[in-house]
Design a protein around this motif. Sequence first.
Motif, PDB file in Angstrom:
ATOM      1  N   ILE A  63     -28.871 -29.485  19.966  1.00  0.00           N
ATOM      2  CA  ILE A  63     -27.776 -29.783  19.333  1.00  0.00           C
ATOM      3  C   ILE A  63     -26.700 -30.264  20.600  1.00  0.00           C
ATOM      4  CG2 ILE A  63     -25.430 -29.038  18.346  1.00  0.00           C
ATOM      5  CD1 ILE A  63     -26.944 -27.421  16.378  1.00  0.00           C
ATOM      6  N   ALA A  64     -26.150 -31.529  20.583  1.00  0.00           N
ATOM      7  CA  ALA A  64     -25.673 -31.925  21.643  1.00  0.00           C
ATOM      8  C   ALA A  64     -24.123 -31.162  21.537  1.00  0.00           C
ATOM      9  CB  ALA A  64     -25.247 -33.527  21.564  1.00  0.00           C
ATOM     10  N   ALA A  69     -22.251 -32.005  15.222  1.00  0.00           N
ATOM     11  CA  ALA A  69     -23.478 -31.069  14.640  1.00  0.00           C
ATOM     12  C   ALA A  69     -23.002 -29.692  15.360  1.00  0.00           C
ATOM     13  CB  ALA A  69     -24.775 -31.650  15.379  1.00  0.00           C
ATOM     14  N   ALA A  70     -22.542 -29.710  16.731  1.00  0.00           N
ATOM     15  CA  ALA A  70     -22.165 -28.488  17.263  1.00  0.00           C
ATOM     16  C   ALA A  70     -20.875 -27.654  16.704  1.00  0.00           C
ATOM     17  CB  ALA A  70     -21.595 -28.827  18.750  1.00  0.00           C
ATOM     18  N   VAL A  84     -26.659 -18.093  12.161  1.00  0.00           N
ATOM     19  CA  VAL A  84     -26.750 -19.445  11.270  1.00  0.00           C
ATOM     20  C   VAL A  84     -27.775 -18.944  10.279  1.00  0.00           C
ATOM     21  CG1 VAL A  84     -27.109 -21.557  10.930  1.00  0.00           C
ATOM     22  CG2 VAL A  84     -25.745 -20.937  12.911  1.00  0.00           C
ATOM     23  N   ALA A  85     -27.527 -19.028   8.824  1.00  0.00           N
ATOM     24  CA  ALA A  85     -28.592 -18.884   7.977  1.00  0.00           C
ATOM     25  C   ALA A  85     -29.633 -19.688   7.844  1.00  0.00           C
ATOM     26  CB  ALA A  85     -28.059 -18.616   6.476  1.00  0.00           C
ATOM     27  N   GLU A  90     -27.502 -26.730   8.194  1.00  0.00           N
ATOM     28  CA  GLU A  90     -27.563 -27.094   9.537  1.00  0.00           C
ATOM     29  C   GLU A  90     -28.901 -26.993  10.183  1.00  0.00           C
ATOM     30  OE1 GLU A  90     -28.006 -25.153  12.684  1.00  0.00           O
ATOM     31  OE2 GLU A  90     -27.412 -26.937  13.893  1.00  0.00           O
ATOM     32  N   PRO A  91     -29.694 -25.925   9.865  1.00  0.00           N
ATOM     33  CA  PRO A  91     -30.738 -25.681  10.456  1.00  0.00           C
ATOM     34  C   PRO A  91     -31.797 -26.773  10.046  1.00  0.00           C
ATOM     35  CG  PRO A  91     -30.331 -23.515   9.742  1.00  0.00           C
ATOM     36  CD  PRO A  91     -29.292 -24.568   9.268  1.00  0.00           C
ATOM     37  N   VAL A  92     -31.687 -27.218   8.777  1.00  0.00           N
ATOM     38  CA  VAL A  92     -32.474 -28.177   8.410  1.00  0.00           C
ATOM     39  C   VAL A  92     -32.461 -29.480   8.860  1.00  0.00           C
ATOM     40  CG1 VAL A  92     -32.797 -29.565   6.255  1.00  0.00           C
ATOM     41  CG2 VAL A  92     -32.886 -27.157   5.909  1.00  0.00           C
ATOM     42  N   LEU A  93     -31.056 -29.706   9.243  1.00  0.00           N
ATOM     43  CA  LEU A  93     -30.759 -30.985   9.976  1.00  0.00           C
ATOM     44  C   LEU A  93     -31.434 -31.009  11.335  1.00  0.00           C
ATOM     45  CD1 LEU A  93     -27.286 -31.743   8.298  1.00  0.00           C
ATOM     46  CD2 LEU A  93     -29.405 -33.192   7.850  1.00  0.00           C
TER      47      LEU A  93
END
Length: 128
Positions: A63-64, A69-70, A84-85, A90-93
Amino acid sequence: MHLYRLPVKEKKKKKKKKARLWAGTLKQTMGILTYLAAGTGAVGGVLAAPLVLGAVGFTSAGIAAGSWAAGMMSTAALANGGAVAAGSTEPVLQAAGAAGLGTAATAAAAGTGAAIGGALTGLAAIII
């Protein structure tokens, strides 16, 4: 006795309507355009997905910093007590940004692009 001639109504000749060439083919043309737009949208969705993921901060290196995204990861971590679940958005992306799109994600991007392309053509048909 006076004989008066009653006026006779003349029959008006009906003008023949000229057949409009485009009237019958407009629906056919819009149908073809819908399929073309949906196909173009599907290809565009697949090609644009990695670019969009990189633009919002989901890169192959992670993640930049300071990106959208951050901020998304920070918000998710705060909401879950610092973690983070797994399996959340977020983890999928992040996985898609790091490893590229898998089969399911490619199909989803193509379907979304096709739906947008078809909807835009439908909107154009209403306007025209």
